[in-house]
Design an enzyme around this catalytic site. Structure first.
Site, PDB file in Angstrom:
ATOM      1  N   TYR A  93     -42.920   9.174   9.812  1.00 41.89           N
ATOM      2  CA  TYR A  93     -43.161   7.885   9.175  1.00 41.89           C
ATOM      3  C   TYR A  93     -44.453   7.284   9.697  1.00 41.89           C
ATOM      4  O   TYR A  93     -44.689   7.247  10.911  1.00 41.89           O
ATOM      5  CB  TYR A  93     -41.989   6.930   9.460  1.00 41.89           C
ATOM      6  CG  TYR A  93     -42.181   5.539   8.929  1.00 41.89           C
ATOM      7  CD1 TYR A  93     -42.060   5.275   7.572  1.00 41.89           C
ATOM      8  CD2 TYR A  93     -42.482   4.483   9.780  1.00 41.89           C
ATOM      9  CE1 TYR A  93     -42.239   3.983   7.070  1.00 41.89           C
ATOM     10  CE2 TYR A  93     -42.653   3.196   9.295  1.00 41.89           C
ATOM     11  CZ  TYR A  93     -42.542   2.957   7.939  1.00 41.89           C
ATOM     12  OH  TYR A  93     -42.720   1.684   7.452  1.00 41.89           O
ATOM     13  N   VAL A  94     -45.264   6.822   8.776  1.00 41.89           N
ATOM     14  CA  VAL A  94     -46.481   6.076   9.097  1.00 41.89           C
ATOM     15  C   VAL A  94     -46.363   4.736   8.376  1.00 41.89           C
ATOM     16  O   VAL A  94     -46.037   4.690   7.183  1.00 41.89           O
ATOM     17  CB  VAL A  94     -47.746   6.831   8.627  1.00 41.89           C
ATOM     18  CG1 VAL A  94     -48.995   6.016   8.919  1.00 41.89           C
ATOM     19  CG2 VAL A  94     -47.835   8.208   9.279  1.00 41.89           C
ATOM     20  N   TYR A 138     -47.582  17.166   1.684  1.00 46.64           N
ATOM     21  CA  TYR A 138     -47.073  18.353   2.366  1.00 46.64           C
ATOM     22  C   TYR A 138     -47.682  19.631   1.805  1.00 46.64           C
ATOM     23  O   TYR A 138     -48.039  20.541   2.552  1.00 46.64           O
ATOM     24  CB  TYR A 138     -45.549  18.416   2.280  1.00 46.64           C
ATOM     25  CG  TYR A 138     -44.852  17.297   3.027  1.00 46.64           C
ATOM     26  CD1 TYR A 138     -45.315  16.838   4.256  1.00 46.64           C
ATOM     27  CD2 TYR A 138     -43.721  16.685   2.500  1.00 46.64           C
ATOM     28  CE1 TYR A 138     -44.673  15.824   4.939  1.00 46.64           C
ATOM     29  CE2 TYR A 138     -43.076  15.669   3.186  1.00 46.64           C
ATOM     30  CZ  TYR A 138     -43.549  15.244   4.397  1.00 46.64           C
ATOM     31  OH  TYR A 138     -42.907  14.242   5.075  1.00 46.64           O
TER      32      TYR A 138
END
Length: 168
Positions: A93-94, A138
């Site tokens: 998570y950012v 991704y």
């Protein structure tokens, strides 16, 4: 231990027990983003016991200008086919306001480096089907979707019922 990265003022460090409230905050922010906040059962006490007493998983914290802005929670799994452990990334998570700056790439590449150093055969994770921005990210990082596999889960009362069948 704090590691400098290619990105100015962005560092990665291993989480410490004092980070449990921060980890809980990140988990809730991620769950809210994924529209699953109502499914969070974790508590700070459970995280402390699981992460720092049992050491069932590890956490890295990404900091920008000494402020926490990202986290990743991961643990080792094992591939019988490869015959070696792997790293399973449970969460990455950012914070939304920090996305697009390369921090997620750095976090993911750090985990890949860790997997190589630990002689792991794989780095794996799952992604929600609707999360197109993450899927694109991704794939850009070289990840390949495992379309022929389906994740199965036994939890809550079904887990309890299955466990009871052991002795009967």
């Amino acid at each position: 231990m704090t590691l400098d990265t290619k990105l100015n003022n962005f560092t990665i460090r291993l989480a410490e027990e004092s980070d449990v409230p921060l980890i809980m905050k990140f988990i809730k922010e991620l769950a809210s983003y994924e529209k699953m906040l109502n499914e969070v059962e974790a508590t700070e006490e459970v995280l402390k016991e699981s992460l720092f007493e049992r050491k069932a998983a590890e956490v890295i914290i990404g900091e920008y200008e000494n402020k926490p802005v990202a986290f990743a929670l991961f643990f080792h799994n094992f591939s019988t086919f490869v015959g070696r452990p792997g790293i399973y990334l449970e969460d990455l998570y950012v914070k939304p306001e920090m996305r697009g700056k390369g921090m997620g790439k750095i976090m993911l590449s750090f985990l890949a480096k860790l997997a190589v150093e630990r002689n792991c055969g794989r780095l794996e994770w799952v992604c929600l089907d609707w999360n197109e921005s993450s899927i694109k990210f991704y794939k850009q990082m070289g990840a390949v979707p495992m379309d022929e596999w389906t994740v199965y889960r036994v939890h809550d009362q079904a887990l309890d019922r299955l466990a009871l069948k052991f002795k009967k």
